[in-house]
Design a protein around this motif. Structure first.
Motif, short mmCIF file in Angstrom:
data_model
loop_
_atom_site.label_atom_id
_atom_site.label_comp_id
_atom_site.label_asym_id
_atom_site.label_seq_id
_atom_site.Cartn_x
_atom_site.Cartn_y
_atom_site.Cartn_z
N ALA A 287 0.84 -1.20 0.00
CA ALA A 287 0.00 0.00 0.00
C ALA A 287 0.87 1.25 0.00
CB ALA A 287 -0.92 -0.01 1.22
N LEU A 288 1.94 1.24 0.77
CA LEU A 288 2.81 2.41 0.83
C LEU A 288 3.61 2.58 -0.46
CD1 LEU A 288 4.09 2.07 4.49
CD2 LEU A 288 2.68 3.92 3.59
N ALA A 289 3.98 1.47 -1.04
CA ALA A 289 4.79 1.56 -2.26
C ALA A 289 4.01 2.17 -3.42
CB ALA A 289 5.30 0.18 -2.64
N ALA A 290 2.68 2.10 -3.34
CA ALA A 290 1.88 2.64 -4.43
C ALA A 290 1.78 4.17 -4.36
CB ALA A 290 0.47 2.04 -4.38
N VAL A 291 2.20 4.74 -3.24
CA VAL A 291 1.97 6.17 -3.01
C VAL A 291 2.82 7.02 -3.96
CG1 VAL A 291 2.28 8.05 -1.37
CG2 VAL A 291 1.31 5.88 -0.61
N ARG A 292 2.17 7.93 -4.64
CA ARG A 292 2.87 8.85 -5.54
C ARG A 292 2.52 10.30 -5.24
NH1 ARG A 292 5.47 5.25 -5.91
NH2 ARG A 292 6.28 4.09 -7.68
N ASP A 293 1.63 10.52 -4.30
CA ASP A 293 1.20 11.88 -4.03
C ASP A 293 0.77 11.95 -2.57
OD1 ASP A 293 0.54 14.51 -4.38
OD2 ASP A 293 -1.36 14.12 -5.37
N VAL A 294 0.85 13.13 -2.01
CA VAL A 294 0.44 13.28 -0.62
C VAL A 294 -0.37 14.56 -0.48
CG1 VAL A 294 2.67 14.32 -0.08
CG2 VAL A 294 1.24 13.51 1.76
N VAL A 295 -1.49 14.46 0.21
CA VAL A 295 -2.23 15.67 0.57
C VAL A 295 -2.42 15.62 2.08
CG1 VAL A 295 -3.41 15.93 -1.62
CG2 VAL A 295 -4.46 14.57 0.18
N GLY A 296 -2.43 16.77 2.68
CA GLY A 296 -2.49 16.74 4.13
C GLY A 296 -3.17 17.94 4.74
N THR A 297 -3.45 17.80 5.99
CA THR A 297 -4.05 18.89 6.73
C THR A 297 -3.71 18.72 8.21
OG1 THR A 297 -6.09 20.11 7.02
CG2 THR A 297 -6.25 17.75 7.23
N VAL A 298 -3.94 19.77 8.95
CA VAL A 298 -3.70 19.75 10.39
C VAL A 298 -5.05 19.75 11.08
CG1 VAL A 298 -2.63 20.96 12.32
CG2 VAL A 298 -1.56 21.03 10.06
N LEU A 299 -5.18 18.94 12.10
CA LEU A 299 -6.42 18.94 12.86
C LEU A 299 -6.65 20.33 13.46
CD1 LEU A 299 -8.64 16.93 14.04
CD2 LEU A 299 -7.32 17.12 16.15
N PRO A 300 -7.80 20.96 13.17
CA PRO A 300 -8.07 22.27 13.77
C PRO A 300 -8.27 22.15 15.28
CG PRO A 300 -9.54 21.82 11.92
CD PRO A 300 -8.88 20.53 12.26
N VAL A 301 -7.66 23.04 16.01
CA VAL A 301 -7.72 22.95 17.48
C VAL A 301 -7.91 24.33 18.09
CG1 VAL A 301 -6.33 20.85 17.71
CG2 VAL A 301 -5.19 23.06 17.52
N ASP A 302 -8.36 24.33 19.31
CA ASP A 302 -8.46 25.56 20.10
C ASP A 302 -7.53 25.42 21.30
OD1 ASP A 302 -10.46 26.46 18.44
OD2 ASP A 302 -12.07 25.64 19.70
N GLU A 303 -6.93 26.53 21.67
CA GLU A 303 -6.07 26.51 22.84
C GLU A 303 -6.94 26.68 24.08
OE1 GLU A 303 -1.96 28.13 22.41
OE2 GLU A 303 -2.69 29.53 23.93
N VAL A 304 -6.69 25.86 25.06
CA VAL A 304 -7.47 25.95 26.31
C VAL A 304 -6.50 25.95 27.48
CG1 VAL A 304 -9.54 24.86 25.41
CG2 VAL A 304 -7.71 23.45 26.38
N THR A 305 -6.93 26.53 28.59
CA THR A 305 -6.11 26.54 29.80
C THR A 305 -6.87 25.84 30.90
OG1 THR A 305 -5.16 28.65 29.13
CG2 THR A 305 -4.86 28.01 31.42
N SER A 306 -6.25 24.85 31.48
CA SER A 306 -6.93 24.09 32.53
C SER A 306 -6.93 24.88 33.83
CB SER A 306 -6.21 22.75 32.73
OG SER A 306 -4.95 22.99 33.32
N GLY A 307 -7.65 24.36 34.83
CA GLY A 307 -7.72 25.02 36.11
C GLY A 307 -6.36 25.19 36.76
#
Lengths: 346, 172
Positions: A287-307
């Motif tokens: 499966a990996l050997a077939a790879v000829r292209d890559v598309v990607g993204t970053v998981l959208p996140v929010d910054e939070v501050t704990s107690g």
């Protein structure tokens, strides 16, 4: 009985002779191949975009249930998910520097989802809420898989752990990767330093220093300035085009080696989980050997501050849509793809 | 130089293999000759590394180059009359090429060696460093995948037991 595939009727009835003249031409052409291979190495280039846009600050993440439904609706049972944990054994003492999920379905395009390591998730083995990076650092891969499944609805099939030394060797093995930077850039913690903007071929040490950079600075008219966003999020943004460059360099190198992708080898040689029973997927190396292209993204996140004042990240309101697109094989849009492009020539 | 001498000796064997594979896929003498020359040039440039399994390597590279050629050339191929091809032959070449591109890499390698290069199961196994059983399994799966495209008959419901060390076998 199985009927074999007989293709002899497709043969040339009068095949040519291959004599001394052809042999001479072949050897001349082969010598030129050898010379070019030594001179140029891999040619693919990544443009590292320094993203300045703010991440939305609302949080209405709907959880994995809707994602699972989305995945079922898309009929994507053939895809497998490989979690690549890049760890640093030198810079921050056994710290997981990135968590990258690859969606591999045997096709030519691999989908990449970069998960910021500061994403908070419930560690189901302890019941506590931890950052994914902390769970990864424990080396409990099953706990990490469970946490990602619970938090994002992605059932990881295999976990691959790669340390920075292995990455350095690998980048050097493909003769480096080319990166375009908008200006001189540095990270005094990781040691990354480029003295001017433009295209640069990075060796393994430099590529990894950029990949792990959390506080990248660029030189402007008023001196060195931090690029936004800083920290884990900024790093995650840069990892998509960097990983794209690495995969593309690997593809070119694989073509040069006629099929054996060093990145595929790197991943399959470093699988740290016990292989699951075959669920109808193509074997991972195939499966990996077939790879000829890559598309990607970053998981959208929010910054939070704990107690307690600790800063962490939660999935943002559009994270579920991002993960749903990723699971259905449609992650990464044109804008994101444009972050990986060749350097201008000339 | 020894490596060079070996290549010279093997050239008359390898060139016809590359040509047969390329012609079966392309159906054009000139294109097949170009693929053959490029394949052998690459073989020469890698000779010290690939000479131990040269026939399998040449077969695989000739196949990949032919498929790449088809990808680039297909839009304009209708302008060029195939040499002595019947409609059925043209259709078969296109179907084979399309079907091969969709196979996982190992299945494609086995199918190519068995049916494009006409190697026996045993020789295919030796060339790929696999057991004969592994070759059979990949052939079965590959032909099964090709069934729709090429009308290859595969018995329904037939399954193969995976060996205990299946994750190692799968590398093969």
């Amino acid at each position: 009985m199985m009927k074999d595939l007989d293709l002899r009727h497709l043969d040339d009835p009068n095949p040519p002779e291959f004599g001394t003249d052809t042999l001479t031409r072949v050897k001349k052409q082969g010598a030129e191949h050898r010379r070019r291979r030594r001179a140029t190495g891999s040619l693919f280039v990544a443009l590292v975009a320094v993203l300045a846009s703010a991440i939305p600050l609302t949080n209405s993440f709907t959880g994995p249930a809707s994602l699972t439904v989305a995945a079922q609706n898309e009929g994507v049972a053939d895809a497998r998910y490989v979690l690549v944990v890049h760890t640093s054994t030198e810079r921050e003492l056994d710290s997981s520097e990135s968590l990258i999920v690859l969606r591999v379905d045997g096709g030519m395009t691999v989908q990449v989802l970069v998960v910021p390591r500061d994403l908070r998730a419930r560690d189901l083995t302890t019941g506590a809420t931890s950052k994914l990076g902390v769970i990864a650092n424990s080396g409990d891969w099953q706990a990490l898989r469970t946490a990602i499944d619970a938090e994002l609805g992605i059932e990881v099939d295999s976990v691959v752990a790669v340390d920075d030394g292995t990455l350095v060797d690998w980048v050097d093995a493909v003769n480096g990767i080319e990166v375009a930077l908008p200006a001189a850039a540095r990270d005094v913690v990781t040691g990354f330093a480029i003295d001017r903007g433009g295209c640069h071929r990075l060796d393994g040490e430099s590529a990894v220093a950029l990949m792990y950079s959390r506080h990248l600075e660029t030189r402007g008219a008023t001196g060195w300035q931090s690029t936004k966003p800083v920290g884990d999020l900024g790093r995650a943004n840069r990892q998509v085009p960097l990983l794209g460059a690495m995969l593309e360099a690997s593809v070119l190198d694989a073509d040069d080696r006629d099929g054996s992708s060093p990145y595929a080898t790197l991943l399959t040689d470093n699988v740290v989980t016990v292989p699951e029973p075959d669920q109808g997927h193509a074997p991972l190396p195939d499966a990996l050997a077939a790879v000829r292209d890559v598309v990607g993204t970053v998981l959208p996140v929010d910054e939070v501050t704990s107690g307690s004042g600790e800063v962490g990240l939660n999935p943002s309101s559009d994270a579920d849509q991002t993960v749903a697109r990723f699971i259905s094989g449609r992650g990464g849009d044109q804008a994101e793809r444009s972050a990986v492009s060749p350097c201008p020539t000339g | 130089m020894a490596a060079s001498t070996d290549f010279d000796e093997r050239f008359p064997v390898l060139a016809p293999i590359a040509y047969r594979v390329a012609y079966r896929l392309l159906g054009q003498r000139e294109d097949a000759e170009n693929v053959t020359q490029e394949t052998l040039a690459r073989a020469y440039s890698h000779w010290s590394r690939i000479s131990r399994y040269d026939e399998a390597w040449v077969t695989r590279v000739a196949t990949n180059l032919s498929l790449g050629h088809l990808r680039k050339e297909r839009p304009t191929r209708s302008d060029r009359a195939p040499v002595a091809d019947t409609d059925v032959e043209v259709t078969t070449r296109v179907d084979v090429a399309d079907a091969l591109k969709r196979l996982p890499r190992r299945q494609r390698q086995v199918i190519v060696l068995r049916f494009l290069a006409d190697m026996s199961e045993r020789d295919t196994a030796v060339a790929l460093g696999c057991s004969a059983g592994s070759v059979k399994r990949h052939v079965h799966r590959g032909l099964h995948a090709l069934r729709g495209a090429l009308g290859v008959e595969v018995p329904a419901g037939r399954t193969y037991e995976l060996p205990l060390d299946s994750h190692l076998e799968e590398r093969c």
